[in-house]
Design an enzyme around this catalytic site. Structure first.
Site, mmCIF file in Angstrom:
data_model
loop_
_atom_site.group_PDB
_atom_site.id
_atom_site.type_symbol
_atom_site.label_atom_id
_atom_site.label_comp_id
_atom_site.label_asym_id
_atom_site.label_seq_id
_atom_site.Cartn_x
_atom_site.Cartn_y
_atom_site.Cartn_z
ATOM 1 C CD GLU A 164 56.948 41.823 35.170
ATOM 2 O OE1 GLU A 164 57.937 41.815 34.433
ATOM 3 O OE2 GLU A 164 56.091 40.918 35.174
ATOM 4 C CD GLU B 10 49.978 40.186 34.937
ATOM 5 O OE1 GLU B 10 50.725 39.233 34.648
ATOM 6 O OE2 GLU B 10 50.251 41.374 34.687
HETATM 7 C C1 XIL Z 1 52.392 37.666 28.747
HETATM 8 C C2 XIL Z 1 51.312 37.199 27.799
HETATM 9 O O1 XIL Z 1 50.409 36.392 28.480
HETATM 10 C C3 XIL Z 1 51.930 36.447 26.653
HETATM 11 O O2 XIL Z 1 50.951 36.092 25.713
HETATM 12 C C4 XIL Z 1 53.006 37.315 26.016
HETATM 13 O O3 XIL Z 1 53.627 36.586 25.013
HETATM 14 C C5 XIL Z 1 54.029 37.749 27.026
HETATM 15 O O4 XIL Z 1 53.369 38.414 28.086
HETATM 16 N N1 XIL Z 1 53.381 39.458 33.446
HETATM 17 C C6 XIL Z 1 52.721 40.429 32.729
HETATM 18 C C7 XIL Z 1 52.026 40.062 31.474
HETATM 19 O O5 XIL Z 1 52.611 41.569 33.209
HETATM 20 O O6 XIL Z 1 51.987 41.104 30.541
HETATM 21 C C8 XIL Z 1 52.619 38.837 30.827
HETATM 22 O O7 XIL Z 1 51.814 38.480 29.730
HETATM 23 C C9 XIL Z 1 52.710 37.720 31.838
HETATM 24 C C10 XIL Z 1 53.603 38.113 32.988
#
Ligand code: XIL
Length: 376
Positions: A173, A286
């Site tokens: 990001e 994701e």
């Molecule tokens: C999120 C996790 O799912 C949560 O459990 C944590 O509290 C915060 O992070 N983008 C990403 C991930 O790259 O690492 C994030 O994961 C969700 C958004």
């Protein structure tokens, strides 16, 4: 499919201003037409990891050690469906670095062993990000030591897991056009302390620590019609990195889809082509579909979520550079979007399996699009 589901399905389509013919989809507008009509799978249908493997693709999900250890039923479904595992939190700074001088690999090693024992690939997530940082970060990391600290972290962590990780999200990001920099980068602590070259420094360090893992730049909000600036700035970053011969092998597209935000298939396809033309692989890292905007009725809601999965996957899985599809969780029993709670307080249903581990229409959407994907 139950008669009621079918009727509700038609209701959904009619709601989208669609005339429905005997084949169910006849007059669907092109941008909304699911690639394959959806129905619930039979119980013994082949798992997603196998359907993916037949195309030389990986399918898997993010999860946490605590879910796998406390819930053997969930663990067994995870083993059945997933050919790749992303540690959801265990490899973030916050979890690896209890204090400035310590590394704690216990949970990461547990997940690496679980993956290995179940013939799953392991993803590394994530080395350089502005979130997931430990509380001591702000007081201990400064412009004077940031370079050494970042490089030491990468060297130690990537070195520790070397040979065991399919692909590392090296930087996560880093692009944020709303910060109005000419290079499109996000104003984050790393940029502020090290300048824009922190990204290539991170990739160089990761390549040195494990020459055999895929090095990934992972980014959010690349998917929607409205994300033109994000796509353009991300592509420009990738072009700069390639021009400088930085060791980068893939773009990770997070794919957190919000229901009702429009996907533009042509724009998405063009973007995937442009990334692939740089010689990069693409991983969907994701994927999930928020159901916040959808009706409470479960049949209608699941169908609308599944249609978005299908609409999206009918574009991305057709792109030969895409080598993996990872959902952010497998079952609605464990979801990360607690902040996306529904106004009607119904439990969200963003993932392929429901809370009882039944395969949903979203599962069928993934299965159908894996079957329709070209072999890699
Ligand atoms: C999120 C996790 O799912 C949560 O459990 C944590 O509290 C915060 O992070 N983008 C990403 C991930 O790259 O690492 C994030 O994961 C969700 C958004």
């Amino acid at each position: 499919m139950k008669r009621r589901d079918f009727v509700l399905g038609l209701g959904t389509m009619a709601g989208a201003g669609v005339a429905v013919g005997v084949d169910g989809w006849r007059s669907h507008p092109v941008h909304q037409r699911p690639s394959v009509a959806l129905s619930l799978p039979s119980h013994d249908a082949q798992p997603l990891r196998e359907l993916a493997a037949q195309k030389n693709l990986l399918y898997g999900a993010a999860t946490q050690k605590r879910f796998l250890t406390s819930d053997p039923i969930f663990a067994s479904y995870f083993q059945r469906e997933c050919g790749v595992l992303t540690p959801e939190v265990e490899l973030k700074w916050k979890r690896l670095r209890p204090t400035p001088n310590e590394f704690n690999f216990n949970d990461g090693d547990w997940l690496a062993n679980f993956a290995a024992q179940n013939q799953m690939a392991l993803r590394g997530h994530t080395l350089v990000w502005h979130k997931g940082l430990p509380p001591w970060f702000a007081t201990h990391i400064n412009a004077l030591n940031a370079r050494d600290q970042m490089l030491k972290h990468i060297e130690t962590v990537v070195g520790h897991f070397a040979g065991r990780v399919h692909s590392w999200d090296v930087v996560n990001e880093a692009v944020f056009p709303l910060h109005h920099r000419r290079d499109g980068l996000r104003e984050n602590p790393w940029l502020q302390m090290l300048g824009p070259n922190y990204i290539e420094m991170a990739f160089q360090a990761a390549a040195a620590a494990d020459p055999n893992t895929l090095l990934v730049y992972n980014e959010v909000a690349l998917d929607f019609d409205e994300n033109d600036k994000k796509r353009a700035a991300t592509l420009a970053l990738l072009q700069r990195l390639k021009a400088k011969k930085v060791p980068i092998h893939a773009l990770g597209i997070q794919g957190h889809l919000r229901g009702k935000t429009k996907i533009n298939a042509e724009k998405l396809k063009t973007f995937l082509r442009e990334v692939s033309a740089l010689g990069l692989k693409i991983m969907i890292t994701e994927l999930d579909v928020t159901d916040r905007a959808f009706p409470r009725d479960i049949d209608q809601r699941d169908r609308q979520v599944a249609e978005i999965y299908s609409e999206y996957l009918s574009v991305v899985l057709q792109e030969p550079a895409v080598n993996a599809l990872i959902t952010w969780g497998l079952s609605d029993r464990y979801i990360w979007l607690k902040n996306e709670a529904r106004k009607d307080v119904a439990l969200p249903r963003p993932l392929p399996l429901d809370r009882q581990m039944n395969r949903k229409l979203a599962w069928s959407a993934i299965a159908n699009n894996l079957k329709a994907a070209p072999k890699r």
